[in-house]
Enzyme design. Structure first.
Site: not given
Ligand SMILES: Cc1ncc(COP(=O)(O)O)c(C=O)c1O
Length: 419
Positions: A200, A234, A263
């Site tokens: 990300s 993402h 997201k």
């Molecule tokens: C690759 C990845 N995994 C997990 C998450 C966490 O997602 P959540 O907000 O649903 O915990 C993110 C969020 O930034 C992410 O970029």
């Protein structure tokens, strides 16, 4: 001596973070949103165009999601009332799990309070086994992309493996993963390979086709094979021709796919989809599922409506529009002289600035013009790779994009980013 001394230490630690200019707690508090097609955030009574949200399809403000939220809380109440195996398993949760499994073409799925919570439990369970009586003998090698998300790193940390049982492969280089699998082939019963689908900070996609080939090649070599776990937080509902994420963009398939509802899907919560054997095992072992509340019925209702939209003609239109917006934005910004940090079709489009001071000035300059973007500096990215992370949405209008580009050029000239 007292806890006051501890508080002094805490205060000093916060001062250290501030001095390193990586403060996170000075958050912009959004007081509400306008009713525009691409809603503007209200901060201190002023309107801001949002170019730093993960709501890639603009579903967060969709009337169908809000209606479904209200209906679900009318039916089930505001909260789940208990964890899933007590009395917190509501039909709206189960319907959502089935819809997600179908969306990704898998046997079954499970939802969690967040993707972070999903990764913690899924990785721990697959690596370690949940109890002392577990039949998993712990002879697992975990192989992780060098730049995986914190939730993956923490999931692996929880398992408290020996140093030898943990390996990393060079970022986005499945051939390097193959080398590690070759070197370790007589040492472990099984391997769990884990990667982000989309990274990300730069919006890069993992080469899932190649990684799948490597995993399949070594699946036959280890006694209990090699399992590929992909966290596509993402990617889902934002990338790929039909919003299936990195699997669709890169033509590769995960054995265990983790996603978020918070997201692209515009709601909240995390999920995992996989073969039935894996999901049945996780429902018996995933601690953040068994011992922690699931998402509220309202959120599950909204997420279910969202999956329906992504699967519909309306969703397809949003996905197509997102693609067009990204292309237009990149073309115009490149022509103006901006350098993109990665060659990617993802809605994350970071502008490479390369100097912390300049990114800071440019972000503040855009803020003064009513535009929200994110400053990304060391240690999140290597020194000299400082960037401004811009995130495009399907609901950004042509006027929004044009205004952003105009203001970005003006601010960049003022701050020395562009000459
Ligand atoms: C690759 C990845 N995994 C997990 C998450 C966490 O997602 P959540 O907000 O649903 O915990 C993110 C969020 O930034 C992410 O970029």
């Amino acid at each position: 001596m007292s806890k006051k001394d501890f508080y002094k230490t805490l205060k000093a630690e916060v001062a250290r973070v501030d001095a390193a200019a990586v403060t996170k707690r000075k958050e912009n508090i959004i007081e509400g949103f306008t009713k525009d097609p691409s809603p503007k955030a209200l901060i201190d009574g002023k309107e801001f165009m949002v170019f730093n949200s993960n709501d890639y399809l603009g579903l967060r403000h969709h009337p169908k999601l809000k209606k479904a939220e209200h209906k679900a809380s009318d039916n089930y109440g505001a909260g789940p009332g208990a964890v899933r195996f007590i009395s917190g398993s509501l039909k709206v949760h189960r319907d959502l799990e089935k819809a997600l499994a179908k969306f990704h073409g898998r046997d079954d799925g499970m939802i969690f309070s967040s993707a972070f919570a999903t990764n913690l439990a899924v990785l721990f369970s697959l690596i370690k086994g949940q109890s002392r009586d577990s039949l998993l003998n712990n002879n697992t090698l975990v192989l992780s992309d060098q730049l995986n998300h914190r939730s993956i790193i923490d999931g692996i940390r929880l398992a408290n493996l020996s140093k030898e049982s943990k390996a990393i492969f060079a970022h986005l280089k499945p051939a390097e993963a193959a080398k590690v699998l070759e070197e370790n082939k007589d040492k472990f019963d099984r391997v769990v390979v884990v990667t982000d689908g989309v990274f990300s900070m730069l919006g890069e996609f993992q080469d899932l086709k190649k990684l799948r080939e490597v995993v399949d090649q070594y699946d036959k070599v280890y006694k209990e094979g090699v399992l590929l776990v992909v966290d596509d937080a993402h990617g889902v509902a934002g990338s790929g021709k039909t919003g299936r994420g990195t699997e669709e963009v890169m033509s590769g398939r995960a054995d265990v796919l983790v996603g978020t509802l918070g997201k692209g899907f515009g709601a909240d919560g995390g999920y995992v989809v996989a073969d039935q054997e894996v999901i049945d095992y996780l429902r018996e072992s995933a601690a953040t599922y068994i011992y922690s509340n699931n998402i509220s019925p309202a959120t599950a209702g909204a997420a279910l409506a969202s999956v329906g939209i992504v699967n519909s003609k309306e969703g397809q239109k949003l996905i197509d529009n997102l693609g067009k917006n990204i292309k237009y934005f990149k073309k115009e910004m490149s022509e103006a002289g901006f350098v993109f940090a990665a060659d990617s079709s993802h809605p994350i489009q970071p502008l490479l600035i390369g100097e912390a001071q300049k990114t800071m000035k440019m972000t503040h300059g855009l803020y003064d013009e009513g535009i929200l973007v994110t400053n990304i500096n060391y240690p999140v990215v290597p020194k000299g790779r400082d960037e401004i992370r811009v995130q495009i949405s399907a609901t950004h209008t042509m006027d929004d994009l044009k205004l952003f580009i105009k203001k970005a050029i003006e601010v960049a000239k003022k701050t020395g980013v562009l000459s």
